[in-house]
Design a protein around this motif. Sequence first.
Motif, PDB file in Angstrom:
ATOM      1  N   ALA A  88       0.613  -0.859   0.097  1.00 57.62           N
ATOM      2  CA  ALA A  88      -0.094  -0.303   0.393  1.00 57.62           C
ATOM      3  C   ALA A  88       0.776   0.969   0.461  1.00 57.62           C
ATOM      4  O   ALA A  88       0.572   1.903  -0.644  1.00 57.62           O
ATOM      5  N   GLY A  89       1.898   1.057   0.678  1.00 52.00           N
ATOM      6  CA  GLY A  89       2.883   2.485   1.029  1.00 52.00           C
ATOM      7  C   GLY A  89       3.643   2.889  -0.322  1.00 52.00           C
ATOM      8  O   GLY A  89       3.508   3.608  -1.668  1.00 52.00           O
ATOM      9  N   VAL A  90       3.596   1.238  -1.389  1.00 41.08           N
ATOM     10  CA  VAL A  90       4.803   1.472  -2.640  1.00 41.08           C
ATOM     11  C   VAL A  90       3.377   2.332  -3.268  1.00 41.08           C
ATOM     12  O   VAL A  90       3.983   3.186  -4.714  1.00 41.08           O
ATOM     13  N   LEU A  91       2.455   1.855  -3.599  1.00 39.96           N
ATOM     14  CA  LEU A  91       1.429   2.886  -4.224  1.00 39.96           C
ATOM     15  C   LEU A  91       1.746   3.918  -4.238  1.00 39.96           C
ATOM     16  O   LEU A  91       0.905   4.907  -4.968  1.00 39.96           O
ATOM     17  N   VAL A  92       0.969   4.423  -2.817  1.00 36.89           N
ATOM     18  CA  VAL A  92       1.258   5.453  -2.262  1.00 36.89           C
ATOM     19  C   VAL A  92       1.806   6.566  -2.915  1.00 36.89           C
ATOM     20  O   VAL A  92       1.961   7.499  -3.221  1.00 36.89           O
ATOM     21  N   LEU A  93       3.348   6.259  -2.379  1.00 35.75           N
ATOM     22  CA  LEU A  93       4.509   7.251  -3.099  1.00 35.75           C
ATOM     23  C   LEU A  93       4.164   6.542  -4.507  1.00 35.75           C
ATOM     24  O   LEU A  93       4.825   7.896  -5.357  1.00 35.75           O
ATOM     25  N   GLY A  94       4.081   5.913  -5.560  1.00 34.07           N
ATOM     26  CA  GLY A  94       3.907   6.020  -6.426  1.00 34.07           C
ATOM     27  C   GLY A  94       2.940   7.114  -7.103  1.00 34.07           C
ATOM     28  O   GLY A  94       2.861   7.868  -8.551  1.00 34.07           O
ATOM     29  N   GLN A  95       1.830   6.683  -6.793  1.00 31.90           N
ATOM     30  CA  GLN A  95       0.478   7.729  -6.795  1.00 31.90           C
ATOM     31  C   GLN A  95       1.106   9.446  -6.736  1.00 31.90           C
ATOM     32  O   GLN A  95       0.211  10.005  -7.389  1.00 31.90           O
ATOM     33  N   ALA A  96       1.921   9.923  -5.582  1.00 31.33           N
ATOM     34  CA  ALA A  96       2.228  10.732  -4.935  1.00 31.33           C
ATOM     35  C   ALA A  96       2.701  10.965  -6.583  1.00 31.33           C
ATOM     36  O   ALA A  96       3.007  12.827  -6.586  1.00 31.33           O
ATOM     37  N   LEU A  97       3.867  10.519  -6.343  1.00 28.81           N
ATOM     38  CA  LEU A  97       5.309  11.053  -8.086  1.00 28.81           C
ATOM     39  C   LEU A  97       3.892  11.777  -9.035  1.00 28.81           C
ATOM     40  O   LEU A  97       3.943  12.759  -9.419  1.00 28.81           O
ATOM     41  N   LEU A  98       2.989  10.465 -10.109  1.00 30.07           N
ATOM     42  CA  LEU A  98       2.142  10.566 -10.598  1.00 30.07           C
ATOM     43  C   LEU A  98       1.894  12.204 -10.364  1.00 30.07           C
ATOM     44  O   LEU A  98       0.938  12.536 -11.598  1.00 30.07           O
ATOM     45  N   LEU A  99       0.843  12.454  -9.894  1.00 28.58           N
ATOM     46  CA  LEU A  99      -0.224  13.465  -9.219  1.00 28.58           C
ATOM     47  C   LEU A  99       1.016  14.316  -8.622  1.00 28.58           C
ATOM     48  O   LEU A  99       0.385  15.632  -9.302  1.00 28.58           O
ATOM     49  N   ASN A 100       1.990  14.218  -8.775  1.00 20.14           N
ATOM     50  CA  ASN A 100       2.834  16.081  -8.750  1.00 20.14           C
ATOM     51  C   ASN A 100       3.227  15.657  -9.886  1.00 20.14           C
ATOM     52  O   ASN A 100       3.463  17.638 -10.160  1.00 20.14           O
ATOM     53  N   TYR A 101       3.563  14.631 -11.005  1.00 15.22           N
ATOM     54  CA  TYR A 101       3.463  15.039 -12.240  1.00 15.22           C
ATOM     55  C   TYR A 101       2.495  16.114 -13.041  1.00 15.22           C
ATOM     56  O   TYR A 101       2.596  16.532 -13.593  1.00 15.22           O
ATOM     57  N   LEU A 102       1.626  15.698 -12.586  1.00 14.82           N
ATOM     58  CA  LEU A 102       0.511  15.860 -13.295  1.00 14.82           C
ATOM     59  C   LEU A 102       0.524  17.522 -13.012  1.00 14.82           C
ATOM     60  O   LEU A 102      -0.349  18.724 -13.813  1.00 14.82           O
ATOM     61  N   VAL A 103       0.013  18.035 -11.288  1.00 18.55           N
ATOM     62  CA  VAL A 103      -0.077  18.948 -10.756  1.00 18.55           C
ATOM     63  C   VAL A 103       1.037  20.717 -11.828  1.00 18.55           C
ATOM     64  O   VAL A 103       0.553  21.098 -12.048  1.00 18.55           O
ATOM     65  N   ASN A 104       2.276  19.806 -11.935  1.00 19.32           N
ATOM     66  CA  ASN A 104       3.851  20.600 -12.530  1.00 19.32           C
ATOM     67  C   ASN A 104       3.528  20.353 -13.948  1.00 19.32           C
ATOM     68  O   ASN A 104       3.834  22.123 -14.657  1.00 19.32           O
ATOM     69  N   PHE A 105       2.795  19.518 -14.906  1.00 22.84           N
ATOM     70  CA  PHE A 105       2.724  19.160 -15.750  1.00 22.84           C
ATOM     71  C   PHE A 105       1.429  20.469 -16.614  1.00 22.84           C
ATOM     72  O   PHE A 105       1.520  21.597 -17.382  1.00 22.84           O
ATOM     73  N   TYR A 106       0.881  20.914 -15.843  1.00 22.44           N
ATOM     74  CA  TYR A 106      -0.626  21.391 -16.650  1.00 22.44           C
ATOM     75  C   TYR A 106       0.223  23.231 -15.645  1.00 22.44           C
ATOM     76  O   TYR A 106      -0.729  24.290 -15.227  1.00 22.44           O
ATOM     77  N   ASN A 107       0.534  22.847 -14.481  1.00 23.67           N
ATOM     78  CA  ASN A 107       1.533  24.300 -14.199  1.00 23.67           C
ATOM     79  C   ASN A 107      -0.188  24.817 -13.187  1.00 23.67           C
ATOM     80  O   ASN A 107      -0.144  26.475 -12.620  1.00 23.67           O
ATOM     81  N   LEU A 108      -0.674  24.039 -12.156  1.00 28.90           N
ATOM     82  CA  LEU A 108      -1.811  24.359 -11.380  1.00 28.90           C
ATOM     83  C   LEU A 108      -1.455  25.010 -10.564  1.00 28.90           C
ATOM     84  O   LEU A 108      -1.852  26.336  -9.762  1.00 28.90           O
ATOM     85  N   LEU A 109       0.179  25.681 -10.219  1.00 29.88           N
ATOM     86  CA  LEU A 109       0.713  25.712  -9.046  1.00 29.88           C
ATOM     87  C   LEU A 109       1.793  26.863  -9.636  1.00 29.88           C
ATOM     88  O   LEU A 109       2.198  28.422  -8.151  1.00 29.88           O
ATOM     89  N   GLY A 110       1.595  27.158 -10.757  1.00 32.21           N
ATOM     90  CA  GLY A 110       2.301  28.575 -10.839  1.00 32.21           C
ATOM     91  C   GLY A 110       3.758  28.148 -11.152  1.00 32.21           C
ATOM     92  O   GLY A 110       4.638  29.181 -11.964  1.00 32.21           O
ATOM     93  N   ARG A 111       4.386  26.917 -10.183  1.00 29.97           N
ATOM     94  CA  ARG A 111       5.320  26.689 -10.339  1.00 29.97           C
ATOM     95  C   ARG A 111       5.941  25.528  -9.975  1.00 29.97           C
ATOM     96  O   ARG A 111       5.274  24.611  -9.632  1.00 29.97           O
ATOM     97  N   SER A 112       6.775  25.390 -10.585  1.00 28.74           N
ATOM     98  CA  SER A 112       7.217  23.476  -9.943  1.00 28.74           C
ATOM     99  C   SER A 112       7.660  23.353  -8.813  1.00 28.74           C
ATOM    100  O   SER A 112       8.320  24.246  -8.583  1.00 28.74           O
ATOM    101  N   THR A 113       7.498  22.050  -8.750  1.00 30.84           N
ATOM    102  CA  THR A 113       7.016  21.797  -6.209  1.00 30.84           C
ATOM    103  C   THR A 113       6.880  20.514  -6.488  1.00 30.84           C
ATOM    104  O   THR A 113       6.638  20.144  -7.336  1.00 30.84           O
ATOM    105  N   PHE A 114       7.007  20.291  -5.286  1.00 31.03           N
ATOM    106  CA  PHE A 114       6.773  18.826  -4.717  1.00 31.03           C
ATOM    107  C   PHE A 114       5.851  18.745  -3.776  1.00 31.03           C
ATOM    108  O   PHE A 114       6.015  17.782  -3.049  1.00 31.03           O
ATOM    109  N   LEU A 115       5.021  20.101  -3.278  1.00 30.64           N
ATOM    110  CA  LEU A 115       4.289  19.564  -2.811  1.00 30.64           C
ATOM    111  C   LEU A 115       2.968  19.003  -2.626  1.00 30.64           C
ATOM    112  O   LEU A 115       2.229  18.467  -2.035  1.00 30.64           O
ATOM    113  N   PRO A 116       2.610  18.758  -3.885  1.00 29.02           N
ATOM    114  CA  PRO A 116       1.501  18.449  -4.182  1.00 29.02           C
ATOM    115  C   PRO A 116       1.854  16.479  -3.676  1.00 29.02           C
ATOM    116  O   PRO A 116       0.924  15.907  -2.835  1.00 29.02           O
TER     117      PRO A 116
END
Length: 328
Positions: free
Chosen positions: A65-93
Motif C-alpha cells: 500500500a505504501g509503494v502504491l501511495v508513493l507511486g500515486q504521489a509522484l504521478l500526481l506531482n507530475y500532473l500538477v507540474n505539467f499543467y502548472n496548476l501552482l504557478g511553478r514546479s514543486t514537490f508539494l502535491p
Amino acid sequence: MISIFKIFNPLNILWLAILLFITRIGFIATVPDKLEFIFVEPFARLLVPVSYEYAFSPGLNVFLAGVLVLGQALLLNYLVNFYNLLGRSTFLPALMYVTLSALFAPFMVLSAPLICNFLVIWMLFKLFSFYKSDDAKSTAYDLGMIVAIGSIIYLPYIYLFLSIWIALVIFKPFNWREWVSGILGYITIFFFFAVFYYLNNKLGSFYHIWAPLGTKFPNRININYYNYLVLIPVLLLLGLYFFKLQQNYYKSYVQVRKSFQLLFIIFLIGGLSFYVKTEFNLNHFLLCAVPAAVFFSYYFINANIRWMYESLYLLLLISIIYFQFNTF
C-alpha cells in the motif's frame, strides 16, 4: 518541511519515502493479525477465480500500500507540474498526498479505493486536456472506459462519470457527440462484461450490478467522533485554501481557474458517493485525497508567513501520528 518540498528537487523523493514510513509508524506498530484485501466488486468476482482476500501478510499488505501511495504521489506531482496548476514546479502535491493518505488506518492498507486513485489521476490528465483540445470525442470515449473499469473495481466510482460531462461544460462549448462518446466508452466495457456473464450462464443477474445505486442517501451515520479529531487541522487547511484561492482567483490563468473548479467537483463527488456501499468504510474517502492534496499544495505554495504554514503542517503531522496510537 514545507520549505524543502516547495523546491523541485529530485532528492525530495527520498524524503517522501522517509515521511511515508513516519506517518505510518503508529499503524505498523499495532497492525492487526489479518488484513482483508478486496480489489474487485462481488459482481466481478468471476474475473478473479482464485482466493486472494488474505493472500498478503499484514506487513506485506501495508508495504505494498505504501509503494502504491508513493507511486500515486509522484504521478500526481507530475500532473500538477505539467499543467502548472501552482504557478511553478514543486514537490508539494506529492508531500500532501502522502500525508493525507495516512489520515486513518483504513487508508494505509491495500483497498479498491486506493487502486482507483490511479484511475482518478489518469482521468485528470485527460480531463485537463479538454481545454486545448479541438475535438474531445476520443478523449471522452477513453474516459468513459476508465470510469467503467473503476466501477468494476469499486462501484461508487461510477459517479465520477459525472466529472466527464462537468469537465465538458467547464472547458468546452457544447457538442452532443462528445457527451455521447463518454457513454459509448462506458457501454463498451460493460458490453464485454455482459458477454462474459453470458458465457458463464449468469446473464439473468447482470442488471443486479447497478442495484446499489438505488440506495437512499443515509439520514444518519453512527461514528465515534473522537476518532475524527484528526480532521480539525484538515478542515483548517481547507478553509485557508479557499481563502487563498479567493484572493488569487482572478490573477490565475483561465485554465488554472477552470481546473480548480473541476477538482472541487471531483472532491464533492468522491465524498458524497460513499452511501452506495452497504457497509460504511472510511477507505472510500481516499477518492477525495487527490483533489485535497492539490488544494493543500495551493495554500502552502502561496502562504507567506513561514512559521505559520510550517506550524500548521507540523500540527497535521503530529495529529496523524498521535491518533494512530490513540483510537479511543
